[in-house]
Design an enzyme around this catalytic site. Structure first.
Site, PDB file in Angstrom:
ATOM      1  N   LEU A 124      11.150  -7.233 -10.842  1.00 65.09           N
ATOM      2  CA  LEU A 124      10.249  -6.126 -10.801  1.00 65.09           C
ATOM      3  C   LEU A 124      10.090  -5.448 -12.038  1.00 65.09           C
ATOM      4  O   LEU A 124      11.084  -4.885 -12.668  1.00 65.09           O
ATOM      5  CB  LEU A 124      10.471  -5.320  -9.579  1.00 65.09           C
ATOM      6  CG  LEU A 124      10.868  -5.707  -8.189  1.00 65.09           C
ATOM      7  CD1 LEU A 124      11.357  -4.786  -7.246  1.00 65.09           C
ATOM      8  CD2 LEU A 124       9.554  -6.615  -7.526  1.00 65.09           C
ATOM      9  N   GLU A 125       8.857  -5.107 -12.414  1.00 69.57           N
ATOM     10  CA  GLU A 125       8.569  -4.469 -13.599  1.00 69.57           C
ATOM     11  C   GLU A 125       7.984  -3.047 -13.358  1.00 69.57           C
ATOM     12  O   GLU A 125       6.808  -2.950 -12.815  1.00 69.57           O
ATOM     13  CB  GLU A 125       7.850  -5.094 -14.724  1.00 69.57           C
ATOM     14  CG  GLU A 125       8.197  -6.436 -15.317  1.00 69.57           C
ATOM     15  CD  GLU A 125       7.468  -7.669 -14.133  1.00 69.57           C
ATOM     16  OE1 GLU A 125       6.365  -7.356 -13.661  1.00 69.57           O
ATOM     17  OE2 GLU A 125       8.085  -8.644 -14.214  1.00 69.57           O
ATOM     18  N   SER A 172       0.825  -1.303   0.073  1.00 73.71           N
ATOM     19  CA  SER A 172      -0.246  -0.087   0.057  1.00 73.71           C
ATOM     20  C   SER A 172       0.981   1.150   0.055  1.00 73.71           C
ATOM     21  O   SER A 172       0.437   2.092  -0.946  1.00 73.71           O
ATOM     22  CB  SER A 172      -0.860   0.030   1.219  1.00 73.71           C
ATOM     23  OG  SER A 172      -1.795   1.111   1.225  1.00 73.71           O
ATOM     24  N   GLY A 214       2.315   1.775  -3.383  1.00 80.37           N
ATOM     25  CA  GLY A 214       1.218   2.171  -4.386  1.00 80.37           C
ATOM     26  C   GLY A 214       0.822   3.725  -4.057  1.00 80.37           C
ATOM     27  O   GLY A 214       0.612   4.498  -5.043  1.00 80.37           O
ATOM     28  N   ARG A 215       0.819   4.093  -2.784  1.00 81.98           N
ATOM     29  CA  ARG A 215       0.321   5.529  -2.368  1.00 81.98           C
ATOM     30  C   ARG A 215       1.512   6.393  -2.989  1.00 81.98           C
ATOM     31  O   ARG A 215       1.121   7.727  -3.163  1.00 81.98           O
ATOM     32  CB  ARG A 215       0.287   5.659  -1.217  1.00 81.98           C
ATOM     33  CG  ARG A 215      -0.975   4.676  -0.490  1.00 81.98           C
ATOM     34  CD  ARG A 215      -1.057   4.778   0.962  1.00 81.98           C
ATOM     35  NE  ARG A 215      -1.932   3.661   1.383  1.00 81.98           N
ATOM     36  CZ  ARG A 215      -2.866   4.044   2.419  1.00 81.98           C
ATOM     37  NH1 ARG A 215      -2.783   5.016   3.124  1.00 81.98           N
ATOM     38  NH2 ARG A 215      -3.557   2.925   2.653  1.00 81.98           N
TER      39      ARG A 215
HETATM   40  N1  LIG Z   1       6.948  -9.879 -11.618  1.00 79.64           N
HETATM   41  C1  LIG Z   1       7.609 -11.313 -11.591  1.00 79.64           C
HETATM   42  C2  LIG Z   1       6.894 -12.322 -11.495  1.00 79.64           C
HETATM   43  C3  LIG Z   1       7.178 -13.577 -11.684  1.00 79.64           C
HETATM   44  N2  LIG Z   1       8.777 -13.819 -11.440  1.00 79.64           N
HETATM   45  C4  LIG Z   1       9.426 -15.132 -11.510  1.00 79.64           C
HETATM   46  C5  LIG Z   1       8.376 -16.127 -10.796  1.00 79.64           C
HETATM   47  C6  LIG Z   1       7.979 -17.075 -11.626  1.00 79.64           C
HETATM   48  O1  LIG Z   1       7.999 -18.398 -11.237  1.00 79.64           O
HETATM   49  C7  LIG Z   1       8.963 -16.926 -12.952  1.00 79.64           C
HETATM   50  C8  LIG Z   1       8.358 -17.199 -14.227  1.00 79.64           C
HETATM   51  O2  LIG Z   1       6.995 -16.352 -14.356  1.00 79.64           O
HETATM   52  P1  LIG Z   1       6.198 -16.691 -15.619  1.00 79.64           P
HETATM   53  O3  LIG Z   1       5.779 -18.170 -15.390  1.00 79.64           O
HETATM   54  O4  LIG Z   1       4.781 -15.665 -15.269  1.00 79.64           O
HETATM   55  O5  LIG Z   1       6.998 -16.274 -16.899  1.00 79.64           O
HETATM   56  P2  LIG Z   1       7.122 -16.808 -18.193  1.00 79.64           P
HETATM   57  O6  LIG Z   1       5.607 -17.667 -18.414  1.00 79.64           O
HETATM   58  O7  LIG Z   1       7.072 -15.732 -19.066  1.00 79.64           O
HETATM   59  O8  LIG Z   1       8.210 -17.593 -18.285  1.00 79.64           O
HETATM   60  P3  LIG Z   1       8.473 -19.101 -18.122  1.00 79.64           P
HETATM   61  O9  LIG Z   1       8.399 -19.774 -19.784  1.00 79.64           O
HETATM   62  O10 LIG Z   1       9.587 -19.398 -17.759  1.00 79.64           O
HETATM   63  O11 LIG Z   1       7.405 -19.819 -17.143  1.00 79.64           O
HETATM   64  O12 LIG Z   1       9.130 -15.465 -12.920  1.00 79.64           O
HETATM   65  C9  LIG Z   1       9.357 -12.596 -11.322  1.00 79.64           C
HETATM   66  O13 LIG Z   1      10.975 -12.791 -11.071  1.00 79.64           O
HETATM   67  N3  LIG Z   1       9.018 -11.372 -11.282  1.00 79.64           N
END
Ligand SMILES: Nc1ccn([C@H]2C[C@H](O)[C@@H](COP(=O)(O)OP(=O)(O)OP(=O)(O)O)O2)c(=O)n1
Length: 178
Positions: free
Chosen positions: A121-122, A95, A98-99
Site C-alpha cells: 500500500l502506498e 469509504s 477515505g473519510r
Molecule cells: N498498490 C498496489 C498495486 C499493485 N500491486 C501489485 C499487484 C500488481 O500485479 C503488481 C505489479 O503492479 P504494476 O504492474 O502496476 O507494477 P509495475 O508495472 O511497476 O511492475 P511490473 O514491471 O512487475 O509489472 O503489484 C501492489 O502490491 N500494490
C-alpha cells in the site's frame, strides 16, 4: 463487470481466487475487505531518485497504534496474501478509510492476472491519524478479463513484485531500463 460475492466464493472454490486468511464476514456484496499488516516502511532519504534503488526503513505498528503524518509516504502491506488466476484484481480504498483522509495507493490500484502476493500500500494522509495493525484498510474487487492472457504475472520472468512477502516492498523502478 465486477464479480459479485457469490461469484467470488465460487472462484475461491475453484482455486482461481486465493485470499489468506479468508473470513466470510469480510466479503462485501462485490468486494473483499483487506486489512493493514503490522509492518510499515518509509524511505530513508527525503529525496528519491527513480533510477536508483531507494532504501526503506521498517516500522512495526505497536499495539497502541501508530500516528501517520501528512507529507510522508508510508508503504504498508495487507495482512492478506492473495492469488488471482483468472481475473484482474483491483485494490480500492474503503469509504471509512477515505473519510479519515487516508489514501491507500498512489495511483496504482490495478493488479495483474497471476499476481500472487500480499499487496503493498502506498499510504498518505491528509491530517495526522492513528492507524492499527489489523484495521480494515481497503477492498479487492475482481474484473473478468477479456481474452487469453499470454503472460500472467506469475510467469513473467521480470515481474518485480511477485516474491512472497509479509512486509511492504519498495519501488523497484530502478530495474526498468530507461
Ligand atoms: N498498490 C498496489 C498495486 C499493485 N500491486 C501489485 C499487484 C500488481 O500485479 C503488481 C505489479 O503492479 P504494476 O504492474 O502496476 O507494477 P509495475 O508495472 O511497476 O511492475 P511490473 O514491471 O512487475 O509489472 O503489484 C501492489 O502490491 N500494490
Amino acid at each position: 463487470m465486477i464479480l459479485s460475492d457469490k461469484r467470488i466464493l465460487e472462484e475461491i472454490e475453484k482455486g482461481n481466487i486465493v485470499i489468506e486468511p479468508f473470513h466470510r464476514e469480510y466479503l462485501g456484496s462485490n468486494s473483499y475487505d483487506v486489512h493493514l499488516g503490522k509492518y510499515l516502511a518509509v524511505y530513508r532519504d527525503h529525496e528519491l531518485d527513480a533510477k536508483k534503488h531507494n532504501q526503506i526503513e521498517e516500522i512495526e505498528i505497536p499495539e497502541e497504534g501508530y500516528v501517520l503524518q501528512p507529507g510522508i509516504l508510508y508503504l504498508g502491506v495487507t495482512q492478506e496474501y492473495t492469488e488471482t488466476h483468472a481475473f484482474v484484481p483491483f485494490l480500492e480504498g474503503k469509504s471509512s478509510t477515505g473519510r479519515l483522509g487516508i489514501h491507500i495507493h498512489a495511483t496504482a490500484g490495478k493488479g495483474d492476472v497471476g499476481f500472487c502476493n500480499t499487496w503493498t500500500l502506498e499510504i498518505s494522509v491528509v491530517q495526522p491519524v492513528r492507524v492499527y495493525a489489523g484495521m480494515p484498510i481497503g477492498q479487492l474487487i475482481y474484473f473478468p478479463v477479456d481474452g487469453e492472457v499470454i503472460n500472467t504475472y506469475n510467469r513473467k520472468p521480470d515481474a518485480k513484485y511477485n516474491q512472497r512477502t509479509y512486509k511492504p516492498v519498495e519501488s523497484m523502478m530502478w530495474k526498468n531500463k530507461f
